[in-house]
Structure formats: C-alpha cells, structure tokens
Design a protein around this motif. Structure first.
Motif, PDB file in Angstrom:
ATOM      1  N   ASP A  85      35.079  32.085  43.510  1.00 14.97           N
ATOM      2  CA  ASP A  85      35.157  31.156  43.068  1.00 14.97           C
ATOM      3  C   ASP A  85      36.276  31.279  41.450  1.00 14.97           C
ATOM      4  O   ASP A  85      35.631  32.549  41.334  1.00 14.97           O
ATOM      5  CB  ASP A  85      34.272  29.790  43.297  1.00 14.97           C
ATOM      6  CG  ASP A  85      33.206  30.086  41.669  1.00 14.97           C
ATOM      7  OD1 ASP A  85      33.052  30.265  41.034  1.00 14.97           O
ATOM      8  OD2 ASP A  85      32.288  30.766  42.275  1.00 14.97           O
ATOM      9  N   TYR A  86      37.291  30.569  41.420  1.00 13.87           N
ATOM     10  CA  TYR A  86      37.814  30.491  40.104  1.00 13.87           C
ATOM     11  C   TYR A  86      37.939  29.391  40.027  1.00 13.87           C
ATOM     12  O   TYR A  86      38.093  28.714  40.992  1.00 13.87           O
ATOM     13  CB  TYR A  86      38.952  31.393  40.147  1.00 13.87           C
ATOM     14  CG  TYR A  86      39.973  31.916  41.318  1.00 13.87           C
ATOM     15  CD1 TYR A  86      40.842  30.515  40.743  1.00 13.87           C
ATOM     16  CD2 TYR A  86      39.753  32.029  42.501  1.00 13.87           C
ATOM     17  CE1 TYR A  86      42.494  30.362  41.927  1.00 13.87           C
ATOM     18  CE2 TYR A  86      40.556  31.745  43.094  1.00 13.87           C
ATOM     19  CZ  TYR A  86      41.933  31.055  43.293  1.00 13.87           C
ATOM     20  OH  TYR A  86      43.255  30.789  44.228  1.00 13.87           O
ATOM     21  N   SER A  87      38.251  28.477  38.429  1.00 12.75           N
ATOM     22  CA  SER A  87      38.743  27.812  38.495  1.00 12.75           C
ATOM     23  C   SER A  87      39.371  27.802  37.379  1.00 12.75           C
ATOM     24  O   SER A  87      40.868  28.523  36.849  1.00 12.75           O
ATOM     25  CB  SER A  87      37.967  26.940  37.437  1.00 12.75           C
ATOM     26  OG  SER A  87      36.349  27.167  37.912  1.00 12.75           O
ATOM     27  N   VAL A  88      40.657  26.458  37.585  1.00 13.92           N
ATOM     28  CA  VAL A  88      41.838  26.269  36.854  1.00 13.92           C
ATOM     29  C   VAL A  88      41.300  24.900  36.307  1.00 13.92           C
ATOM     30  O   VAL A  88      41.556  23.713  36.307  1.00 13.92           O
ATOM     31  CB  VAL A  88      42.659  25.740  37.937  1.00 13.92           C
ATOM     32  CG1 VAL A  88      44.517  25.665  36.908  1.00 13.92           C
ATOM     33  CG2 VAL A  88      42.883  27.056  38.874  1.00 13.92           C
TER      34      VAL A  88
ATOM     35  N   SER B 254      36.613  44.916  38.953  1.00 17.58           N
ATOM     36  CA  SER B 254      35.642  43.669  38.367  1.00 17.58           C
ATOM     37  C   SER B 254      36.956  42.601  37.911  1.00 17.58           C
ATOM     38  O   SER B 254      37.767  42.975  36.865  1.00 17.58           O
ATOM     39  CB  SER B 254      34.685  43.992  37.555  1.00 17.58           C
ATOM     40  OG  SER B 254      34.959  44.280  35.778  1.00 17.58           O
ATOM     41  N   CYS B 255      36.619  41.400  37.934  1.00 16.90           N
ATOM     42  CA  CYS B 255      37.644  40.310  36.801  1.00 16.90           C
ATOM     43  C   CYS B 255      37.020  40.014  35.602  1.00 16.90           C
ATOM     44  O   CYS B 255      35.623  39.083  36.598  1.00 16.90           O
ATOM     45  CB  CYS B 255      38.247  39.575  37.666  1.00 16.90           C
ATOM     46  SG  CYS B 255      38.252  38.191  38.952  1.00 16.90           S
ATOM     47  N   TYR B 256      37.213  38.587  35.093  1.00 17.56           N
ATOM     48  CA  TYR B 256      36.295  37.601  33.720  1.00 17.56           C
ATOM     49  C   TYR B 256      36.256  36.374  34.701  1.00 17.56           C
ATOM     50  O   TYR B 256      36.946  35.951  35.657  1.00 17.56           O
ATOM     51  CB  TYR B 256      37.615  37.608  32.646  1.00 17.56           C
ATOM     52  CG  TYR B 256      37.648  38.486  32.393  1.00 17.56           C
ATOM     53  CD1 TYR B 256      37.228  40.048  31.446  1.00 17.56           C
ATOM     54  CD2 TYR B 256      39.082  39.793  32.852  1.00 17.56           C
ATOM     55  CE1 TYR B 256      37.619  41.052  31.245  1.00 17.56           C
ATOM     56  CE2 TYR B 256      39.768  40.823  31.953  1.00 17.56           C
ATOM     57  CZ  TYR B 256      39.133  41.527  31.027  1.00 17.56           C
ATOM     58  OH  TYR B 256      39.586  43.313  31.255  1.00 17.56           O
ATOM     59  N   ASP B 257      35.179  36.051  34.097  1.00 15.69           N
ATOM     60  CA  ASP B 257      34.029  34.679  34.602  1.00 15.69           C
ATOM     61  C   ASP B 257      34.001  34.121  33.915  1.00 15.69           C
ATOM     62  O   ASP B 257      34.800  32.620  34.219  1.00 15.69           O
ATOM     63  CB  ASP B 257      32.966  35.241  35.950  1.00 15.69           C
ATOM     64  CG  ASP B 257      32.575  33.855  36.343  1.00 15.69           C
ATOM     65  OD1 ASP B 257      33.408  33.348  37.701  1.00 15.69           O
ATOM     66  OD2 ASP B 257      31.335  33.211  36.295  1.00 15.69           O
ATOM     67  N   GLN B 258      33.513  33.792  32.826  1.00 17.26           N
ATOM     68  CA  GLN B 258      33.158  33.449  32.221  1.00 17.26           C
ATOM     69  C   GLN B 258      33.409  34.202  30.166  1.00 17.26           C
ATOM     70  O   GLN B 258      32.594  35.288  30.313  1.00 17.26           O
ATOM     71  CB  GLN B 258      32.059  32.339  31.665  1.00 17.26           C
ATOM     72  CG  GLN B 258      31.694  31.850  30.852  1.00 17.26           C
ATOM     73  CD  GLN B 258      29.991  30.612  31.416  1.00 17.26           C
ATOM     74  OE1 GLN B 258      29.689  31.323  32.168  1.00 17.26           O
ATOM     75  NE2 GLN B 258      29.381  30.636  30.388  1.00 17.26           N
TER      76      GLN B 258
ATOM     77  N   ASN C  15      37.464  31.471  33.843  1.00 12.50           N
ATOM     78  CA  ASN C  15      37.931  32.198  34.817  1.00 12.50           C
ATOM     79  C   ASN C  15      38.752  32.982  34.322  1.00 12.50           C
ATOM     80  O   ASN C  15      39.186  32.702  33.207  1.00 12.50           O
ATOM     81  CB  ASN C  15      38.750  31.055  35.241  1.00 12.50           C
ATOM     82  CG  ASN C  15      39.742  29.986  34.869  1.00 12.50           C
ATOM     83  OD1 ASN C  15      40.459  31.270  34.583  1.00 12.50           O
ATOM     84  ND2 ASN C  15      39.695  28.366  34.663  1.00 12.50           N
ATOM     85  N   ASN C  16      39.224  33.551  35.366  1.00 11.12           N
ATOM     86  CA  ASN C  16      40.009  35.368  35.102  1.00 11.12           C
ATOM     87  C   ASN C  16      41.288  34.505  33.916  1.00 11.12           C
ATOM     88  O   ASN C  16      41.672  35.306  32.557  1.00 11.12           O
ATOM     89  CB  ASN C  16      40.428  36.260  35.824  1.00 11.12           C
ATOM     90  CG  ASN C  16      41.144  37.242  35.677  1.00 11.12           C
ATOM     91  OD1 ASN C  16      40.153  38.159  35.261  1.00 11.12           O
ATOM     92  ND2 ASN C  16      42.481  37.368  35.352  1.00 11.12           N
TER      93      ASN C  16
END
Length: 278
Positions: A25-28, A210-214, A127-128
């Motif tokens: 999941d990722y937020s905009v 890996s990517c950034y979540d928070q 999010n990233n």
C-alpha cells in the motif's frame, strides 16, 4: 484498489504483489503542506547551513543506515531505522530562532505536524513519494536505482541474532544468571552457524530492495547540543520490502517488484505486465 484514509487524509492504493501472497500500500497525500507559524522570524538571516545540501546528506545517511541495519522478512514486517541530524546554528539564538531554522528544513514537507505542548514538534511524512519530495528528489525522472534503498537484508537470519541479543541484555539487567547462561549459549551457536555460511556478493534474486513507508522527524525544545551551537533532529524512517533484482542486470531497475513503474521498460517482464495489465 483505492480507498480514502481519514487518519492520514490521503488516498491509499492497495496493490497485490505477484507471487508473494501479500499486498502493498502507498498513500498519495491530498492535503496541502503545513507552513511555519507566522510569528517565527525569517530563517534566511540566521541560517548557518545550506538547506539543499543538508537534505542531500540526510538522504544519503538514511540509505546507508537502512542498508546496514534494517532487516526484512517474508512476514512483511516494516522495520524502523533512526538517524540523528545535526543543524549548525549561530551563537546566542533564541528558541523562536531555533524553531525557524528547523522549519527552514521542514517547510512544505508534509500536512501533519504535532506539538506536544512543551515545544517539541514532530512532522510525519507518509509514503515513498512524500519522503523523496521532502528531500527534493525528482521521483518521476529518477530511476529506482537512485531513489530506493538497495541492497538490503532479506531473510538472512540476522533478525534472530538481534532478538537473542535483546533478550540477553534484558536478562543481564534483571540479574537472571541462568537465563543469561542459556541465551549466551544460544547466541554463540547462532553466531557460529552464521559464520560457517558462505558470503557472496548479492546478484539477481539475492539482491533486495526497500522503499520508504513513513518518516517521523522530531525536534525537542530542550537541546543537548545547543552549547556547541548545534540543533539535533531525530529522524525515524519506516521502510518496507519492495522486490529484488540486480540493477546492473536490469538497466538500473528492479528485476521484479510491486509496481510496473519500477521495472525496466525495455525488459520482457515489463512488456508482459503491461500487456496483461498487472
């Protein structure tokens, strides 16, 4: 799938990661970034560092710290990594001037800022894309090889060593002699088993990303380094496992990941996913 989050006031996109049985999941974010309070002085006359260069330093330090410390498992855990950022200030600055300096780094970064009532501030960046935007990284023109963290530790067994060390530390603190002996034996056996394993440079499916979540950035009003003209920020970053693939073999992209945008447009895998719409 798309839904709206009342907690983060953002649109959340849910995507199935092929072959893993998991969802990402990722937020905009749709709220406008929060600016500094109007009563704070203009930071330009008191800044003692280059904001753009400092953001670049944060980006590089965070990447290196995550690569060496974060441990990812098949369970989908999202590990936290902490770094300390130092901001030089001019001698004799006031509390309001210190806050203005911090806001110069954080302004237009995120829509969420929390004040605990004692002068401590925490910015939350989701999010990233939100994290990269704060650090002025162009997410559209930058290849995954330059914006994501790699290689990272995935299912290496190192997580077990960390848990044993934490348990051992607690047993020593509690003065539990027999528990200390038992855990020290387990830790020695674990370290011996790890040392016997062959170590090779990651490649192909063994090369993980890996990517950034928070990201939470905290400024404490009571500064321990103020006597040497420095302010400190505590930066905590939560990351999530993204996928695998050696960037040297994939033109700077992942070999397989949760988003088709992270794949090499010239690859057969990319063409297949675009063709079948997943």
């Amino acid at each position: 799938h798309t839904m709206f989050s009342n907690r983060t006031k953002s649109i959340i996109n849910i995507q199935y990661i092929e072959g893993t049985g998991r969802y990402s999941d990722y937020s905009v974010a749709i709220r406008a970034p929060v600016g500094p309070p109007s009563h704070l002085p203009d930071p330009e006359r008191i800044l003692n560092f280059d904001v753009e260069k400092k953001k670049h330093v944060i980006f590089e330090i965070a990447r290196e710290r995550i690569k060496s410390k974060a441990q990812y498992t098949k369970s989908g855990r999202k590990p936290w990594t902490q770094i300390t950022v130092t901001l030089p200030v001019k001698p004799g600055t006031t509390d309001e001037e210190d806050q203005a300096v911090v806001w110069a780094l954080m302004r237009e970064s995120c829509p969420e800022v929390e004040d605990d009532g004692n002068g401590d501030l925490t910015w939350t960046i989701w999010n990233n894309d939100g994290f990269l935007k704060w650090l002025n990284i162009d997410t559209k023109s930058t290849k995954p090889v330059n914006k994501y963290v790699h290689p990272v530790m995935y299912e290496t067994g190192a997580r077990k060593g960390t848990l044993l060390q934490n348990k051992l530390k607690k047993a020593k603190k509690n003065g539990n002699f027999y528990e200390v002996q038992r855990l020290e034996t387990q830790l020695e056996e674990y370290e011996s088993a790890q040392a016997s394993k062959a170590t090779a440079s990651p490649s192909g499916n063994d090369y993980h990303w890996s990517c950034y979540d928070q990201c939470n950035v905290t400024y404490k009003k009571k500064q321990t380094r103020k006597s040497v003209n420095e302010l400190q920020l505590i930066v905590k970053i939560r990351t999530c496992y993204l996928g695998c693939g050696d960037p040297k073999e994939n033109n700077g992209y992942l070999g397989g990941g949760g988003s088709v945008n992270d794949l090499d447009p010239k690859s057969e895998y990319y063409q297949m996913r675009k063709k079948f719409g997943y």
